[in-house]
Design an enzyme around this catalytic site. Structure first.
Site, PDB file in Angstrom:
ATOM      1  N   VAL A 144      -9.573  75.567 117.861  1.00  0.00           N
ATOM      2  CA  VAL A 144     -10.175  75.968 116.593  1.00  0.00           C
ATOM      3  C   VAL A 144      -9.105  76.271 115.541  1.00  0.00           C
ATOM      4  O   VAL A 144      -9.386  76.258 114.352  1.00  0.00           O
ATOM      5  CB  VAL A 144     -11.086  77.200 116.792  1.00  0.00           C
ATOM      6  CG1 VAL A 144     -11.703  77.656 115.471  1.00  0.00           C
ATOM      7  CG2 VAL A 144     -12.191  76.881 117.797  1.00  0.00           C
ATOM      8  N   GLU A 145      -7.876  76.468 115.967  1.00  0.00           N
ATOM      9  CA  GLU A 145      -6.806  76.814 115.025  1.00  0.00           C
ATOM     10  C   GLU A 145      -5.942  75.575 114.710  1.00  0.00           C
ATOM     11  O   GLU A 145      -6.358  74.727 113.945  1.00  0.00           O
ATOM     12  CB  GLU A 145      -6.011  77.999 115.575  1.00  0.00           C
ATOM     13  CG  GLU A 145      -6.904  79.260 115.687  1.00  0.00           C
ATOM     14  CD  GLU A 145      -6.184  80.465 116.232  1.00  0.00           C
ATOM     15  OE1 GLU A 145      -5.249  80.933 115.563  1.00  0.00           O
ATOM     16  OE2 GLU A 145      -6.565  80.950 117.321  1.00  0.00           O
TER      17      GLU A 145
END
Length: 338
Positions: free
Chosen positions: A142-143
């Protein structure tokens, strides 16, 4: 008569010269610290007292390049600086941050300033230091969304400048993921600016205003020091958020985050989070692990109620914020950009 006069002149000369020397070499007395200053030094410590490690300039500069480089994300859209913006005190001032795929994370991005002073990293304390922390967002889907360490190493090996820098700074191993996070950590360990409060702890009684000193007293008397102490005024322990109630009832959080329990799976670890540092807290909102509260005033009231079962007055809140303003300190301009 002449001999007596000569003796008197010599005596006077010696006496005057001796007095002059005493004045010249007199030791200046350092003003004694006030009782409040002495008390503060029992709970906190100035960043000027930290033992500074000698880092190779080349390693720090390499870490800085990596920190700002969006190529450390799969789609070249975000860097470390995207969520931990050094131009805004190491945060992006968002409740949670968008990653490489524009998906938002679930926790607030804490400031990277002073992070190396913490006993652990992340809200759940799962990383032991800034070097280990630096690698985790890179591999988070997600990063930074990098699939694995080899993927990033092979990607960066196509950049001659990086290959040459790593070979020079790490001659035995060159460009590796471990060396990459080590270099970023070296850069982050330079982020320790000196604040008004540090100068006060060092003995400058005039570094704080009268109102800030009253705020310091209120901070101490309201038991904020139970968790927010030491050189970082926090960052040194894990604590349950909500000793006297359910935090989400006060923060109006959209998601109930179980904190450390999500790492350990233990029910005894539910709602335990790392205590955040209060340095630059006036600049790094919104607040709490999910950025659910915009107002610092409201955050202080929530903490007083949930952690000490105390309804703190508006006057005390105002004084405490005045004290917290003395913790503001910015990086040198040259650290904020490449």
């Amino acid at each position: 008569m002449k001999s007596i006069l000569s003796i008197l002149i010599i005596v006077v000369f010696i006496s005057c010269n001796s007095s002059s020397n005493e004045d010249t070499y007199a030791v200046k007395k350092v003003p004694e610290k006030s009782e409040l200053n002495k008390q503060a030094n029992t709970f906190f410590a100035s960043v000027t007292q930290i033992e500074k490690k000698d880092f190779n300039d080349g390693k720090v500069n390499l870490g800085k390049q990596l920190y700002f480089d969006k190529r450390l994300s799969k789609n070249n859209t975000i860097s470390c600086n995207s969520c931990h913006n050094l131009s805004t005190f190491g945060v992006d001032n968002l409740p949670t941050s968008p990653g490489d795929t524009k998906e938002f994370g679930t926790r607030n991005s804490p400031s990277v300033l002073y992070a190396h002073l913490h006993s652990s990293q992340f809200w759940d304390g799962r990383a032991k230091d800034v070097e280990e922390q630096a690698g985790m967002p890179i591999l988070n889907p997600v990063e930074h969304s990098i699939p694995d360490t080899l993927y990033l190493v092979e990607k960066l090996k196509k950049i001659d400048a990086y290959v040459n820098s790593f070979n020079q700074i790490y001659p035995e191993s060159g460009l590796t993921f471990e060396n990459l996070t080590n270099a970023i950590g070296a850069f982050e360990r330079q982020m320790t600016p000196v604040s008004q409060f540090d100068r006060y702890l060092d003995g400058d009684e005039n570094a704080l205003t009268a109102k800030q000193k009253e705020g310091l007293k209120a901070f101490i008397s309201n038991a904020c020091i139970t968790c927010h102490s030491g050189v970082a005024l926090g960052g040194g322990m894990m604590q349950k958020f909500g000793l006297f109630g359910d935090y989400w009832e006060y923060t109006k959080s959209k998601k109930i985050d179980k904190g450390l329990a999500e790492v350990t799976g233990k029910s005894s670890d539910e709602y335990i989070f790392k205590v955040p540092s209060l340095r630059n807290i006036t600049k790094t909102g919104p607040y709490f692990h999910d950025g659910s509260v915009e107002s610092l005033e409201e955050s202080i009231k929530i903490m007083a109620k949930l952690q000490s079962n105390k309804d703190i007055s508006d006057e005390e809140v105002e004084l405490i914020i005045s004290f917290l303003e003395s913790l503001e300190a910015d990086l040198d301009p040259e650290m904020k950009t490449l």
